[in-house]
Design a protein around this motif. Sequence first.
Motif, PDB file in Angstrom:
ATOM      1  N   VAL A 112       0.822  -1.212   0.000  1.00 49.12           N
ATOM      2  CA  VAL A 112       0.000   0.000   0.000  1.00 49.12           C
ATOM      3  C   VAL A 112       0.854   1.259   0.000  1.00 49.12           C
ATOM      4  N   LEU A 113       1.852   1.317   0.889  1.00 51.81           N
ATOM      5  CA  LEU A 113       2.640   2.538   1.022  1.00 51.81           C
ATOM      6  C   LEU A 113       3.499   2.857  -0.197  1.00 51.81           C
ATOM      7  N   PRO A 114       4.141   1.874  -0.866  1.00 46.72           N
ATOM      8  CA  PRO A 114       4.936   2.235  -2.048  1.00 46.72           C
ATOM      9  C   PRO A 114       4.071   2.914  -3.111  1.00 46.72           C
ATOM     10  N   ALA A 115       4.688   3.857  -3.834  1.00 47.07           N
ATOM     11  CA  ALA A 115       3.946   4.571  -4.872  1.00 47.07           C
ATOM     12  C   ALA A 115       3.415   3.597  -5.914  1.00 47.07           C
ATOM     13  N   ASP A 116       4.208   2.639  -6.290  1.00 45.29           N
ATOM     14  CA  ASP A 116       3.788   1.619  -7.240  1.00 45.29           C
ATOM     15  C   ASP A 116       4.432   0.307  -6.810  1.00 45.29           C
ATOM     16  N   PRO A 117       3.682  -0.590  -6.184  1.00 43.99           N
ATOM     17  CA  PRO A 117       4.272  -1.847  -5.694  1.00 43.99           C
ATOM     18  C   PRO A 117       4.857  -2.697  -6.805  1.00 43.99           C
ATOM     19  N   VAL A 118       4.437  -2.480  -8.045  1.00 41.18           N
ATOM     20  CA  VAL A 118       5.001  -3.246  -9.157  1.00 41.18           C
ATOM     21  C   VAL A 118       6.494  -2.990  -9.286  1.00 41.18           C
ATOM     22  N   ASP A 119       6.924  -1.752  -8.983  1.00 43.45           N
ATOM     23  CA  ASP A 119       8.341  -1.410  -9.105  1.00 43.45           C
ATOM     24  C   ASP A 119       9.208  -2.242  -8.167  1.00 43.45           C
ATOM     25  N   LEU A 120       8.630  -2.709  -7.036  1.00 42.89           N
ATOM     26  CA  LEU A 120       9.393  -3.511  -6.093  1.00 42.89           C
ATOM     27  C   LEU A 120       9.659  -4.919  -6.610  1.00 42.89           C
ATOM     28  N   LEU A 121       8.928  -5.312  -7.639  1.00 38.07           N
ATOM     29  CA  LEU A 121       9.065  -6.670  -8.147  1.00 38.07           C
ATOM     30  C   LEU A 121      10.140  -6.790  -9.219  1.00 38.07           C
ATOM     31  N   PHE A 122      10.775  -5.662  -9.576  1.00 32.96           N
ATOM     32  CA  PHE A 122      11.817  -5.670 -10.593  1.00 32.96           C
ATOM     33  C   PHE A 122      13.129  -5.176 -10.001  1.00 32.96           C
ATOM     34  N   ASP A 123      14.207  -5.524 -10.651  1.00 35.24           N
ATOM     35  CA  ASP A 123      15.528  -5.053 -10.240  1.00 35.24           C
ATOM     36  C   ASP A 123      15.571  -3.533 -10.410  1.00 35.24           C
ATOM     37  N   PRO A 124      15.924  -2.780  -9.332  1.00 38.05           N
ATOM     38  CA  PRO A 124      15.957  -1.322  -9.443  1.00 38.05           C
ATOM     39  C   PRO A 124      16.879  -0.820 -10.545  1.00 38.05           C
ATOM     40  N   ALA A 125      17.918  -1.581 -10.874  1.00 38.70           N
ATOM     41  CA  ALA A 125      18.858  -1.143 -11.908  1.00 38.70           C
ATOM     42  C   ALA A 125      18.254  -1.214 -13.298  1.00 38.70           C
ATOM     43  N   THR A 126      17.235  -2.053 -13.481  1.00 33.41           N
ATOM     44  CA  THR A 126      16.651  -2.234 -14.819  1.00 33.41           C
ATOM     45  C   THR A 126      15.188  -1.821 -14.880  1.00 33.41           C
ATOM     46  N   ILE A 127      14.674  -1.204 -13.816  1.00 31.09           N
ATOM     47  CA  ILE A 127      13.251  -0.885 -13.772  1.00 31.09           C
ATOM     48  C   ILE A 127      12.849   0.077 -14.880  1.00 31.09           C
ATOM     49  N   ASN A 128      13.754   0.987 -15.249  1.00 29.14           N
ATOM     50  CA  ASN A 128      13.418   1.972 -16.279  1.00 29.14           C
ATOM     51  C   ASN A 128      13.390   1.381 -17.681  1.00 29.14           C
ATOM     52  N   THR A 129      13.930   0.183 -17.840  1.00 29.75           N
ATOM     53  CA  THR A 129      13.956  -0.442 -19.164  1.00 29.75           C
ATOM     54  C   THR A 129      12.823  -1.444 -19.359  1.00 29.75           C
ATOM     55  N   VAL A 130      12.010  -1.655 -18.310  1.00 34.61           N
ATOM     56  CA  VAL A 130      10.908  -2.611 -18.414  1.00 34.61           C
ATOM     57  C   VAL A 130       9.778  -1.979 -19.222  1.00 34.61           C
ATOM     58  N   PRO A 131       9.301  -2.636 -20.273  1.00 41.35           N
ATOM     59  CA  PRO A 131       8.221  -2.072 -21.092  1.00 41.35           C
ATOM     60  C   PRO A 131       6.939  -1.886 -20.274  1.00 41.35           C
ATOM     61  N   PRO A 132       6.154  -0.866 -20.568  1.00 43.62           N
ATOM     62  CA  PRO A 132       4.906  -0.614 -19.828  1.00 43.62           C
ATOM     63  C   PRO A 132       3.934  -1.790 -19.888  1.00 43.62           C
ATOM     64  N   GLU A 133       3.885  -2.484 -21.041  1.00 44.66           N
ATOM     65  CA  GLU A 133       2.949  -3.604 -21.151  1.00 44.66           C
ATOM     66  C   GLU A 133       3.336  -4.752 -20.217  1.00 44.66           C
ATOM     67  N   VAL A 134       4.650  -4.918 -19.964  1.00 48.72           N
ATOM     68  CA  VAL A 134       5.094  -5.949 -19.021  1.00 48.72           C
ATOM     69  C   VAL A 134       4.670  -5.582 -17.602  1.00 48.72           C
ATOM     70  N   LYS A 135       4.844  -4.308 -17.250  1.00 47.58           N
ATOM     71  CA  LYS A 135       4.411  -3.846 -15.925  1.00 47.58           C
ATOM     72  C   LYS A 135       2.911  -4.051 -15.754  1.00 47.58           C
ATOM     73  N   GLU A 136       2.173  -3.757 -16.798  1.00 38.45           N
ATOM     74  CA  GLU A 136       0.719  -3.890 -16.711  1.00 38.45           C
ATOM     75  C   GLU A 136       0.320  -5.357 -16.541  1.00 38.45           C
ATOM     76  N   GLN A 137       1.016  -6.240 -17.236  1.00 39.98           N
ATOM     77  CA  GLN A 137       0.718  -7.665 -17.093  1.00 39.98           C
ATOM     78  C   GLN A 137       1.020  -8.146 -15.681  1.00 39.98           C
ATOM     79  N   VAL A 138       2.146  -7.698 -15.115  1.00 41.99           N
ATOM     80  CA  VAL A 138       2.501  -8.066 -13.739  1.00 41.99           C
ATOM     81  C   VAL A 138       1.473  -7.510 -12.770  1.00 41.99           C
ATOM     82  N   ARG A 139       1.046  -6.258 -12.998  1.00 37.06           N
ATOM     83  CA  ARG A 139       0.045  -5.645 -12.119  1.00 37.06           C
ATOM     84  C   ARG A 139      -1.259  -6.441 -12.151  1.00 37.06           C
TER      85      ARG A 139
END
Length: 317
Positions: free
Chosen positions: A29-56
């Motif tokens: 709840v507290l994180p701005a976007d909990p999906v971001d916690l499920l990816f490596d912080p070093a590569t989070i900016n390279t993850v395609p939006p559709e992949v994030k949406e599928q994970v969400r």
Amino acid sequence: MGRYVAEKVGRAVFVAWAAFTVTFILLFVLPADPVDLLFDPATINTVPPEVKEQVRDNYGFNQPVVGQYLSRLWHALQGDFGNSVQSGKSVTASIAEVVPHTLVLALGALLLAIVLAFVIAVVATSTRHQWLRGLVEALPTAAVSVPVFLSGILLLQIFAFRLGWFPAFGDDGWRSLVLPLVALAIPVAGPIAQLLVRSFGTELHAGYVTTSRAKGAGRSHILSREVFRNAGLPALTIAGVTFGNLIAGSVITETVFARTGVGRLTQSAISTLDVPLVQGLVVFVAVAFAVINLTVDLVYPVLDPRLRAAVATTGQA
């Protein structure tokens, strides 16, 4: 008695529920976007939006918070905390694989701590030399003040690297268990010994001890047959709470000695931000605390007739 048991069981259930709820709020709840916690912080900016949406969608993050909470709580009650992000294995299966290793370490450390505490209490209350009594009574304070990681490093330096008596790392055979047991038992023995020393001192001045001495009973008989039974009851509560601390404290010990267990799995889950695994581990430790404290609360009236009578009186009132 039934009311007493129901109250203790209810308290244990509340602790487990509170642990689940707090971890859900902090992790989901507290994180701005909990999906971001499920990816490596070093590569989070390279993850395609559709992949994030599928994970969400897969994790249900697109549902209302209340719906997410109730869904996760329902699955948790069935032992399902989802899958580990890093390994893809079930969280429950991942924890179950390492629990036996941690239980062996925790139980062994607790037994060793009780033996050390009992020896300290007996020596402190039996010796007639004041200097020796003062030295022995100072040991529990020193034991509590020494961090587990420091005692672990010292044991490694002396008995593993210099003397070569025991292996430094891993969990291959009983010899690799000795140093972690000692490192974990030292700070645990401290509070148990402090309580036993005070209890022994009090019980030795009790009326039944005077009566036993008048009948010709020796000091060793009085200590082992009478004083220890009464003085050991308060230590039972401390030992029960301490066992839960041993499971939590295994994080440091298993990391220092590179052992497989709940502690090392927790360290790995936190360092990799494996959210489902972190939540499962927190709830597991909370349930372990609750079950152990519940067991102590239920056994205590059986061992202490005074408390049993007090519980019966309260129930009748």
